[in-house]
Design an enzyme around this catalytic site. Structure first.
Site, mmCIF file in Angstrom:
data_model
loop_
_atom_site.group_PDB
_atom_site.id
_atom_site.type_symbol
_atom_site.label_atom_id
_atom_site.label_comp_id
_atom_site.label_asym_id
_atom_site.label_seq_id
_atom_site.Cartn_x
_atom_site.Cartn_y
_atom_site.Cartn_z
ATOM 1 N N ASP A 18 -63.729 77.227 2.904
ATOM 2 C CA ASP A 18 -64.479 76.911 4.129
ATOM 3 C C ASP A 18 -63.915 77.595 5.372
ATOM 4 O OD1 ASP A 18 -66.093 75.230 2.588
ATOM 5 O OD2 ASP A 18 -64.746 73.530 2.894
ATOM 6 N N LYS A 21 -66.128 82.358 5.355
ATOM 7 C CA LYS A 21 -66.394 83.585 4.576
ATOM 8 C C LYS A 21 -67.863 83.974 4.672
ATOM 9 C CE LYS A 21 -64.938 81.404 0.959
ATOM 10 N NZ LYS A 21 -64.416 80.172 1.589
ATOM 11 N N ASN A 43 -70.133 75.098 -6.424
ATOM 12 C CA ASN A 43 -69.123 74.357 -5.642
ATOM 13 C C ASN A 43 -68.978 74.994 -4.257
ATOM 14 O OD1 ASN A 43 -68.049 76.655 -6.889
ATOM 15 N ND2 ASN A 43 -66.068 75.730 -7.345
ATOM 16 N N GLY A 45 -70.031 76.555 -0.642
ATOM 17 C CA GLY A 45 -71.059 76.322 0.369
ATOM 18 C C GLY A 45 -70.764 77.243 1.523
ATOM 19 N N HIS A 46 -71.592 78.279 1.676
ATOM 20 C CA HIS A 46 -71.338 79.287 2.709
ATOM 21 C C HIS A 46 -72.447 79.197 3.755
ATOM 22 C CE1 HIS A 46 -68.841 81.847 -0.344
ATOM 23 N NE2 HIS A 46 -68.371 80.626 -0.166
ATOM 24 N N THR A 133 -65.991 68.895 -6.657
ATOM 25 C CA THR A 133 -67.328 68.793 -6.075
ATOM 26 C C THR A 133 -68.303 68.110 -7.047
ATOM 27 O OG1 THR A 133 -67.907 70.971 -6.936
ATOM 28 C CG2 THR A 133 -67.029 70.901 -4.693
ATOM 29 N N GLN A 228 -64.405 79.745 -2.397
ATOM 30 C CA GLN A 228 -63.170 78.941 -2.326
ATOM 31 C C GLN A 228 -62.102 79.709 -1.527
ATOM 32 O OE1 GLN A 228 -64.784 79.086 -5.760
ATOM 33 N NE2 GLN A 228 -65.941 77.500 -4.761
ATOM 34 N N THR A 304 -71.246 71.593 0.735
ATOM 35 C CA THR A 304 -71.788 71.272 -0.581
ATOM 36 C C THR A 304 -71.883 69.769 -0.809
ATOM 37 O OG1 THR A 304 -70.959 73.333 -1.467
ATOM 38 C CG2 THR A 304 -71.423 71.626 -3.076
ATOM 39 N N LYS A 335 -63.224 80.257 14.165
ATOM 40 C CA LYS A 335 -63.191 78.935 14.809
ATOM 41 C C LYS A 335 -62.126 78.805 15.894
ATOM 42 C CE LYS A 335 -65.501 75.861 12.157
ATOM 43 N NZ LYS A 335 -65.844 74.843 11.159
HETATM 44 P P1 GDP Z 1 -67.182 79.295 3.914
HETATM 45 O O1 GDP Z 1 -67.296 78.387 2.755
HETATM 46 O O2 GDP Z 1 -65.866 79.994 4.000
HETATM 47 O O3 GDP Z 1 -68.334 80.260 4.023
HETATM 48 O O4 GDP Z 1 -67.261 78.358 5.202
HETATM 49 P P2 GDP Z 1 -68.323 77.161 5.447
HETATM 50 O O5 GDP Z 1 -69.632 77.759 5.795
HETATM 51 O O6 GDP Z 1 -68.266 76.179 4.353
HETATM 52 O O7 GDP Z 1 -67.648 76.446 6.682
HETATM 53 C C1 GDP Z 1 -67.445 77.081 7.888
HETATM 54 C C2 GDP Z 1 -68.237 76.321 8.961
HETATM 55 O O8 GDP Z 1 -67.824 76.757 10.246
HETATM 56 C C3 GDP Z 1 -69.739 76.601 8.919
HETATM 57 O O9 GDP Z 1 -70.414 75.448 9.335
HETATM 58 C C4 GDP Z 1 -69.921 77.729 9.928
HETATM 59 O O10 GDP Z 1 -71.221 77.759 10.485
HETATM 60 C C5 GDP Z 1 -68.895 77.357 10.952
HETATM 61 N N1 GDP Z 1 -68.279 78.486 11.679
HETATM 62 C C6 GDP Z 1 -67.947 79.714 11.214
HETATM 63 N N2 GDP Z 1 -67.282 80.410 12.163
HETATM 64 C C7 GDP Z 1 -67.205 79.594 13.239
HETATM 65 C C8 GDP Z 1 -66.584 79.724 14.525
HETATM 66 O O11 GDP Z 1 -65.986 80.727 14.860
HETATM 67 N N3 GDP Z 1 -66.685 78.651 15.355
HETATM 68 C C9 GDP Z 1 -67.321 77.505 15.024
HETATM 69 N N4 GDP Z 1 -67.343 76.509 15.902
HETATM 70 N N5 GDP Z 1 -67.908 77.342 13.813
HETATM 71 C C10 GDP Z 1 -67.835 78.380 12.945
HETATM 72 P P1 IMO Z 2 -66.223 77.519 -0.318
HETATM 73 O O1 IMO Z 2 -66.653 78.740 -1.092
HETATM 74 C C1 IMO Z 2 -63.612 74.051 -0.044
HETATM 75 C C2 IMO Z 2 -62.395 72.192 -3.816
HETATM 76 C C3 IMO Z 2 -62.885 70.803 -4.137
HETATM 77 C C4 IMO Z 2 -61.708 70.302 -4.946
HETATM 78 C C5 IMO Z 2 -61.282 71.532 -5.737
HETATM 79 C C6 IMO Z 2 -61.834 71.580 -7.151
HETATM 80 O O2 IMO Z 2 -67.334 76.883 0.429
HETATM 81 O O3 IMO Z 2 -65.021 77.800 0.499
HETATM 82 P P2 IMO Z 2 -64.259 72.107 -8.135
HETATM 83 O O4 IMO Z 2 -65.574 71.432 -7.907
HETATM 84 O O5 IMO Z 2 -64.247 73.539 -7.753
HETATM 85 O O6 IMO Z 2 -63.708 71.883 -9.501
HETATM 86 O O7 IMO Z 2 -63.231 71.343 -7.130
HETATM 87 O O8 IMO Z 2 -61.747 72.641 -5.004
HETATM 88 N N1 IMO Z 2 -63.456 73.175 -3.508
HETATM 89 C C7 IMO Z 2 -63.697 73.659 -2.285
HETATM 90 N N2 IMO Z 2 -63.151 73.355 -1.090
HETATM 91 N N3 IMO Z 2 -64.535 75.033 -0.117
HETATM 92 C C8 IMO Z 2 -65.060 75.376 -1.315
HETATM 93 O O9 IMO Z 2 -65.874 76.449 -1.470
HETATM 94 C C9 IMO Z 2 -64.685 74.652 -2.456
HETATM 95 N N4 IMO Z 2 -65.022 74.700 -3.765
HETATM 96 C C10 IMO Z 2 -64.254 73.806 -4.396
HETATM 97 O O10 IMO Z 2 -63.086 70.045 -2.969
HETATM 98 O O11 IMO Z 2 -60.638 69.966 -4.089
HETATM 99 MG MG MG Z 3 -67.728 76.382 2.347
#
Ligand code: GDP
Ligand code: IMO
Ligand code: MG
Length: 453
Positions: A18, A21, A43, A45-46, A133, A228, A304, A335
């Site tokens: 998270d 990416k 698992n 969530g982007h 997840t 991840q 997710t 962030k």
């Molecule tokens: P990923 O799994 O690495 O793609 O990250 P996620 O999308 O799960 O989580 C990142 C969250 O931060 C998302 O809700 C993005 O929209 C948000 N985000 C990304 N970059 C920034 C930033 O620079 N500032 C803020 N406030 N939010 C951001």
């Molecule tokens: P993105 O791509 C954050 C965590 C789960 C748990 C561990 C194992 O959005 O960064 P799993 O379901 O994969 O067997 O769970 O990994 N986890 C994540 N945490 N971002 C993710 O994906 C994750 N995918 C799995 O919360 O701790």
């Molecule tokens: Mg994510």
């Protein structure tokens, strides 16, 4: 040496997932011809935010929003066809074409029993649970390793699938009933369900390694989008509190089916602080008002599962570890804006372990669990950075904070993100088009050309 204008870049998460990416991949996809997901499954969530519209992607690569970018779900991923089809429907309902999406024939398929095993085994673990997840990821990869998995290519062949699934479901039913006390699955019902999924996905299923190689041969540029993060890596993360695949940069070669010589650059995405979802040690975690503030300002809820993410200060020990195990060339720090209101900001520069200062990540779960952070404190900037688009626009304390991170991690920063939107970004240098240079260095220098430049 002439400059190579284009590059094949791996984007990885440098923390526990998270990191942003999705945002960084979307941003760089503008210059990419192809985006490849190489591991993980639903698992992930982007989140990508464009012109106020939010797109949440799980298996589909974040390049999908660009009409001419080919997208690949590679061999190293695991595919839940039901959820992938739901995702395809969602994306298409937004008038985004999914025609350019290709799915690997050799990716493994998540079956209903995988989801059931995942949830049942978490329940059985009780307080020792991993906090997965619940999407069946671990059991799908376990079957892959055990050589009893179903691959996309199997799904495409009805007669073979019927035979394989009848045998497998009867075998899995023994575990469901005897170990978990769950009702058995009806093989024919599952077969019928999955044959329907096969029909829908068939046009997308190809030999993706060959497609990627074609793109490499014609010198098109490719982004490899990690899911991840480094600390969730099965081999290099905080085992057993990890996922079941290899999010590290090396995983891109295995999961996409390309050799390491095709990779030009590796970019690590890290938040300006740290978050983690699920169980497991987290040295800089803050269970106080500041942790709550980061959670609120950063909207730290899982994409997710909707679970609240645990929040803590930036941890340079795991950061340095991520630089090492991924061979990072540069960083994208996301962030930064979430820290805007803070009086002061702490950074973990080392751990204290058994009364001694420890600079390196202790790759042993028992030692990591008892590591406590040694902090250095920097002044906050108490000003919004959300509108900054150049380094010069940043408050001096924010720039100092970034330089401090670059110094601790010993890699330059290429991108700084100050908001969720595509445009809320400071691109110091585009990692795809730019020559390989040292970027925002700790001493403030910004363009030290290396031999490739
Ligand atoms: P990923 O799994 O690495 O793609 O990250 P996620 O999308 O799960 O989580 C990142 C969250 O931060 C998302 O809700 C993005 O929209 C948000 N985000 C990304 N970059 C920034 C930033 O620079 N500032 C803020 N406030 N939010 C951001
Ligand atoms: P993105 O791509 C954050 C965590 C789960 C748990 C561990 C194992 O959005 O960064 P799993 O379901 O994969 O067997 O769970 O990994 N986890 C994540 N945490 N971002 C993710 O994906 C994750 N995918 C799995 O919360 O701790
Ligand atoms: Mg994510």
């Amino acid at each position: 040496m002439g400059r190579r204008p284009l590059a094949n870049v791996i984007v990885i998460g440098a923390q526990w997932g998270d990191e942003g990416k999705g945002k960084v991949t979307d941003l760089l996809s503008k210059s990419a011809n192809m985006v490849v997901r190489y591991q993980g499954g639903v698992n992930a969530g982007h989140t990508v935010v464009v012109n106020g519209q939010t797109f949440k992607l799980h298996l589909i690569p974040s390049g999908i929003l660009y009409p001419d970018t080919e997208c690949i779900i590679g061999s190293g991923t695991v595919i839940d066809p039901k959820l992938l089809i739901e995702e395809l429907d969602r994306v298409e309902s937004l008038n985004i074409s999914t025609k350019k999406l290709m799915i690997s024939q050799t990716a493994h398929v998540t079956m209903p029993y995988h989801r059931m095993f995942d949830r049942a085994s978490e329940e059985r673990r009780g307080t020792e649970k991993i906090g997965t997840t619940g999407r069946g990821i671990g059991p799908t990869y376990a079957d892959k390793s055990e050589r009893t998995g179903i691959r996309m290519v199997d799904l495409m062949e009805p007669e073979g699938l019927r035979q394989q699934l009848t045998w497998t479901i009867n075998y899995k039913n023994v575990i469901l009933e005897k170990l978990y006390n769950l009702p058995p699955l009806e093989p024919e019902a599952v077969i019928q369900e999955y044959l329907q999924y096969a029909d829908r996905l068939r046009p997308h299923v190809v030999d993706t390694s060959l497609k990627i190689d074609g793109a490499i041969q014609s010198r098109r540029n490719i982004l490899f989008e990690g899911a991840q993060g480094t600390l969730l890596d099965l081999d290099h993360g905080t085992y057993p509190f990890v996922t079941s695949s290899n999010p590290v940069a090396g995983g891109a070669c295995v999961g996409a089916g390309v050799g390491p010589t095709s990779i030009d650059r590796v970019i690590g995405v890290a938040k300006a602080y740290t978050t983690r979802v699920g169980e497991g040690p987290f040295p800089t975690e803050m269970n106080d008002g500041i942790g709550e503030l980061l959670c609120d300002r950063g909207a730290e809820f899982g994409t997710t599962t909707g679970r609240k993410r645990r929040c803590g200060w930036f941890d340079a020990v795991i950061g340095r570890y991520a630089v090492r195990v991924n061979g990072l060339d540069c960083l994208a720090i996301t962030k930064l804006d979430v820290l805007d209101e803070l009086e002061e900001i702490k950074v973990c520069v080392a751990y204290e372990l058994d009364g001694k200062r420890c600079e390196h990540f202790p790759n042993h779960s028992r030692l990591f669990a008892k590591s406590s952070p040694i902090y250095e404190t920097l002044p906050g900037w108490k000003r919004s950075t959300a509108e900054c688009r150049n380094l010069e626009d940043l408050p001096s304390q924010a720039l100092d904070y970034l330089k401090f991170l670059a110094e601790l991690m010993k890699v330059p920063i290429a991108i700084v993100s100050v908001g969720a939107s595509r445009d809320q970004t400071i691109i110091i240098e585009d990692p795809i088009h730019g020559p390989k240079r040292a970027l925002l260095h700790a001493d403030g220098t910004r363009a030290i050309t290396t031999s490739i430049g």
